[in-house]
Scaffold this active site. Sequence first.
Site, short mmCIF file in Angstrom:
data_model
loop_
_atom_site.label_atom_id
_atom_site.label_comp_id
_atom_site.label_asym_id
_atom_site.label_seq_id
_atom_site.Cartn_x
_atom_site.Cartn_y
_atom_site.Cartn_z
N ASP A 194 51.35 39.32 44.19
CA ASP A 194 51.08 40.74 43.96
C ASP A 194 52.09 41.25 42.92
O ASP A 194 52.93 40.47 42.44
CB ASP A 194 51.18 41.54 45.27
CG ASP A 194 50.20 42.72 45.30
OD1 ASP A 194 49.31 42.77 46.16
OD2 ASP A 194 50.34 43.61 44.43
N ASN B 267 41.07 38.39 43.66
CA ASN B 267 40.86 39.64 44.38
C ASN B 267 41.54 40.83 43.70
O ASN B 267 41.07 41.95 43.80
CB ASN B 267 41.38 39.48 45.81
CG ASN B 267 41.54 40.79 46.53
OD1 ASN B 267 40.56 41.37 47.00
ND2 ASN B 267 42.78 41.30 46.59
N TYR C 118 34.76 50.12 35.70
CA TYR C 118 34.73 49.24 36.88
C TYR C 118 33.41 48.49 36.97
O TYR C 118 33.37 47.27 37.21
CB TYR C 118 34.95 50.08 38.14
CG TYR C 118 35.07 49.31 39.43
CD1 TYR C 118 36.13 48.43 39.65
CD2 TYR C 118 34.14 49.49 40.45
CE1 TYR C 118 36.25 47.74 40.84
CE2 TYR C 118 34.26 48.81 41.65
CZ TYR C 118 35.32 47.93 41.85
OH TYR C 118 35.42 47.25 43.04
N LYS D 115 32.93 44.52 36.79
CA LYS D 115 32.36 43.73 37.89
C LYS D 115 31.07 43.03 37.49
O LYS D 115 30.79 41.92 37.95
CB LYS D 115 32.15 44.60 39.14
CG LYS D 115 33.46 45.04 39.82
CD LYS D 115 34.31 43.87 40.29
CE LYS D 115 35.41 44.30 41.26
NZ LYS D 115 36.43 43.26 41.47
N1 LIG Z 1 37.96 48.79 48.85
C1 LIG Z 1 36.68 48.79 48.50
O1 LIG Z 1 35.91 49.69 48.87
C2 LIG Z 1 36.11 47.68 47.67
C3 LIG Z 1 34.71 47.54 47.63
C4 LIG Z 1 34.17 46.51 46.87
C5 LIG Z 1 35.01 45.65 46.19
N2 LIG Z 1 36.36 45.82 46.23
C6 LIG Z 1 37.19 44.87 45.51
O2 LIG Z 1 38.08 44.26 46.39
C7 LIG Z 1 39.27 43.87 45.71
C8 LIG Z 1 40.49 44.41 46.42
O3 LIG Z 1 40.40 45.81 46.49
P1 LIG Z 1 41.20 46.64 47.59
O4 LIG Z 1 40.33 47.78 47.93
O5 LIG Z 1 41.71 45.75 48.64
O6 LIG Z 1 42.41 47.19 46.70
P2 LIG Z 1 43.93 47.52 47.13
O7 LIG Z 1 44.43 48.46 46.10
O8 LIG Z 1 43.99 47.91 48.56
O9 LIG Z 1 44.64 46.12 46.96
C9 LIG Z 1 44.68 45.52 45.71
C10 LIG Z 1 45.97 44.72 45.59
O10 LIG Z 1 45.97 44.10 44.30
C11 LIG Z 1 47.23 44.30 43.69
N3 LIG Z 1 47.07 44.27 42.24
C12 LIG Z 1 46.49 45.21 41.45
N4 LIG Z 1 46.56 44.84 40.17
C13 LIG Z 1 47.19 43.65 40.15
C14 LIG Z 1 47.57 42.76 39.11
N5 LIG Z 1 47.36 43.04 37.83
N6 LIG Z 1 48.19 41.60 39.44
C15 LIG Z 1 48.45 41.30 40.75
N7 LIG Z 1 48.12 42.11 41.77
C16 LIG Z 1 47.51 43.27 41.46
C17 LIG Z 1 47.70 45.65 44.20
O11 LIG Z 1 49.11 45.81 44.08
C18 LIG Z 1 47.22 45.60 45.66
O12 LIG Z 1 48.17 45.02 46.51
C19 LIG Z 1 39.08 44.37 44.28
O13 LIG Z 1 38.57 43.33 43.49
C20 LIG Z 1 38.07 45.48 44.43
O14 LIG Z 1 37.38 45.70 43.23
C21 LIG Z 1 36.92 46.81 46.98
#
Ligand SMILES: NC(=O)c1ccc[n+]([C@@H]2O[C@H](COP(=O)([O-])OP(=O)(O)OC[C@H]3O[C@@H](n4cnc5c(N)ncnc54)[C@H](O)[C@@H]3O)[C@@H](O)[C@H]2O)c1
Length: 254
Positions: A36, A89, A160, A164
Amino acid sequence: MKLSGKVGCVTGSARGIGWEIAQVYAQEGAKIVLCDLQQADVDRALAQLRLPADNMLGLRADVTAEDDVVRLFRAIKEKFGKLDVLVNNACFAWPREGPIDLEVAETPLAVWQKVLEANLTGTFLCSREALKIMRAQGFGAIINISSPQGKQGKLLRGPYSAAKFGVEGLTQVMALENSARKIKINALDPGGIVATEAIRNIPRNKGKKMLSPQAVRPCAVYLASDESAGVTGISLVATDWNTQQGIEVPYMIA
Ligand SMILES: NC(=O)c1ccc[n+]([C@@H]2O[C@H](COP(=O)([O-])OP(=O)(O)OC[C@H]3O[C@@H](n4cnc5c(N)ncnc54)[C@H](O)[C@@H]3O)[C@@H](O)[C@H]2O)c1
């Protein structure tokens, strides 16, 4: 245990969906690599995994920075000698510091670039470095976290959605390029809004019914495990997959 003996790396795994997947992979017997943006966050998550030191590795790495990514995968090779599973992720819909919810007509280039870099360039860089290890060893699995917006555009999600859709396309190309090498590459779309801490903290989301982060667990295990041997180039929707398997889709109130 479905992932016994495997080594799994989950990017952006200090919190949210990445942390959820890291936890279930550890419970299923995998050795875990966390990464992270902040080392302190990685260390806190590592401590919560409660694995022996030999079975886990945690590094600060920005997936958009080529040097960080090269260093991360070199460290994985040095510590474990192999990599079975990579979960791309680390991402966000809008930069955490804002601005958010912009129409394309008003989106600054810097915001566009940040979202594209984290979602798409990060997935490319990590996959490229993982593939060097996986091609040499002759096996592996890559799981790219997608979104409903990777298949259908949604208002105020220009960068976004473009990113995606790109992740979905990159998944298909990498699957074609690596299917003869026993490396499966698939996308995993949670199927809706997931109530991660960051999503729950947005005031307008209070009281809304959303997917529990646990919703992604069974599908993420399936795509990483030998149960999905030969499955490549597809995009699974976790909610649909759960239903097909007779697994309840967990929801919660944000
Ligand atoms: N939460 C939702 O509703 C949702 C829905 C569909 C898809 N997603 C996808 O799920 C994945 C995770 O999303 P989330 O909701 O858990 O987000 P989140 O913000 O809760 O967690 C994301 C993590 O990634 C880390 N991060 C961000 N940029 C980074 C980088 N450049 N290098 C390393 N780490 C990095 C952040 O510090 C954080 O810890 C993403 O790909 C998001 O697009 C999320």
